[in-house]
Design a protein around this motif. Sequence first.
Motif, short mmCIF file in Angstrom:
data_model
loop_
_atom_site.label_atom_id
_atom_site.label_comp_id
_atom_site.label_asym_id
_atom_site.label_seq_id
_atom_site.Cartn_x
_atom_site.Cartn_y
_atom_site.Cartn_z
N LYS A 159 -89.69 -31.17 -29.16
CA LYS A 159 -90.00 -29.82 -29.63
C LYS A 159 -90.79 -29.87 -30.94
CE LYS A 159 -86.32 -27.08 -27.52
NZ LYS A 159 -85.11 -26.25 -27.77
N TRP A 217 -75.39 -37.16 -24.14
CA TRP A 217 -75.88 -35.84 -24.51
C TRP A 217 -76.46 -35.84 -25.94
CZ3 TRP A 217 -77.55 -32.07 -21.83
CH2 TRP A 217 -77.05 -31.84 -20.54
N GLU A 218 -75.85 -36.60 -26.82
CA GLU A 218 -76.38 -36.70 -28.19
C GLU A 218 -77.79 -37.30 -28.17
OE1 GLU A 218 -75.22 -38.68 -32.53
OE2 GLU A 218 -73.89 -38.92 -30.80
N HIS A 257 -79.84 -37.35 -25.58
CA HIS A 257 -80.72 -36.41 -24.88
C HIS A 257 -81.18 -35.31 -25.81
CE1 HIS A 257 -82.20 -33.68 -21.76
NE2 HIS A 257 -81.45 -32.73 -22.32
N ASN A 258 -80.24 -34.74 -26.57
CA ASN A 258 -80.60 -33.64 -27.46
C ASN A 258 -81.50 -34.11 -28.59
OD1 ASN A 258 -79.13 -31.75 -26.00
ND2 ASN A 258 -77.24 -32.14 -27.14
N LEU A 259 -81.31 -35.34 -29.05
CA LEU A 259 -82.18 -35.90 -30.08
C LEU A 259 -83.60 -36.03 -29.56
CD1 LEU A 259 -82.48 -37.16 -32.90
CD2 LEU A 259 -81.85 -39.37 -31.89
N ARG A 261 -84.92 -34.35 -27.13
CA ARG A 261 -85.44 -33.00 -26.90
C ARG A 261 -85.91 -32.37 -28.20
NH1 ARG A 261 -81.56 -28.76 -24.02
NH2 ARG A 261 -80.45 -29.06 -26.00
N ARG A 262 -85.12 -32.58 -29.27
CA ARG A 262 -85.53 -32.02 -30.56
C ARG A 262 -86.82 -32.68 -31.05
NH1 ARG A 262 -79.87 -32.03 -31.55
NH2 ARG A 262 -80.01 -34.06 -32.58
#
Length: 316
Positions: free
Chosen positions: A304, A293-294, A296-298, A300-301
């Motif tokens: 963005k 998840w870390e 994935h979120n990186l 995604r950020r």
Amino acid sequence: MSQYIAQSPLLFLVFNRPDVTQKVFLAIRDAKPKKLYIAADGPRTDRPDETRLCKQTREIFDHIDWDCEVHTLFRDQNLGCKEAISSAITWFFEQEEEGIILEDDCLPAPSFFRYCDILLEKYRFDTRIRHITGANHQLGRKWGDASIYFANQTHVWGWASWRRVWKDYDKDLINYQESEVEDQFRKIFSDRFVIEAWTNIFKEVKAGKIDTWDYQLAILNFFNNSLSVNPNVNLITNIGFRADATHTVNLQSPYANLPHENIGELTYPKYVLPEKAADYEVFRRDYRLDEKWEKHNLVRRRFKRWLKSKLNRKNA
């Protein structure tokens, strides 16, 4: 207090490790089950020392010294983990309506046998319950105030079940298709990486890439929306984490030689519902969900930020 005598039939699955087999056998001997089934796979032809080790393992059962009905299924040729274990459990349940299953490296606490006896009787006709496990992988965390809790995951380091469950066993998952199972796992799990993990496990098992039998049982129990009874303390120590193990080779695993405890008088939860968070705790650890998840979120950020910069340039 007198030693508890196990009432349920017991299947002991062994192979080529006389040292761990001896330790588990001594725990079984203390419980003195009235019916003991012993299944052993045969030696592999490419392992010169294995014939001797298999022979030494089987000789342990020359020392059954209590009043016991003994049945043996000793293979001459090696069938491998998937075929040898699944066919041995089928053999067991062809003869017994219910019982306890232990592998050669699953060392039980003395109260494990009483725990299984009580629960096999209590949930004998409750089709919501398909599995009883002695293993607790919560690393000290308890779920609720009762001595047991319900979950969906199927742990097989010391377990008990019924013929009514095993009759559905599908060794090759022939009743399920790869194209449909991801959607089914989405109905069971909410975490995208847990869904991905179990979908991949299904694909590899069905393709014959994993020589095992237990993932199939877990998947079938998931697809039957069933419950597993779990103790709120660990009743099984896996003493088989070492280089000659089939699967448990990671000596740094948090489950390696995890101490077992005894469980007292059994108390039961008010609600017969799965502790989803308990399963997730194990999945989080086993499938490295925090790390995924870390990452994935990186990503995604970063996406963005990239998209925002593109839009800013377009509007400039």
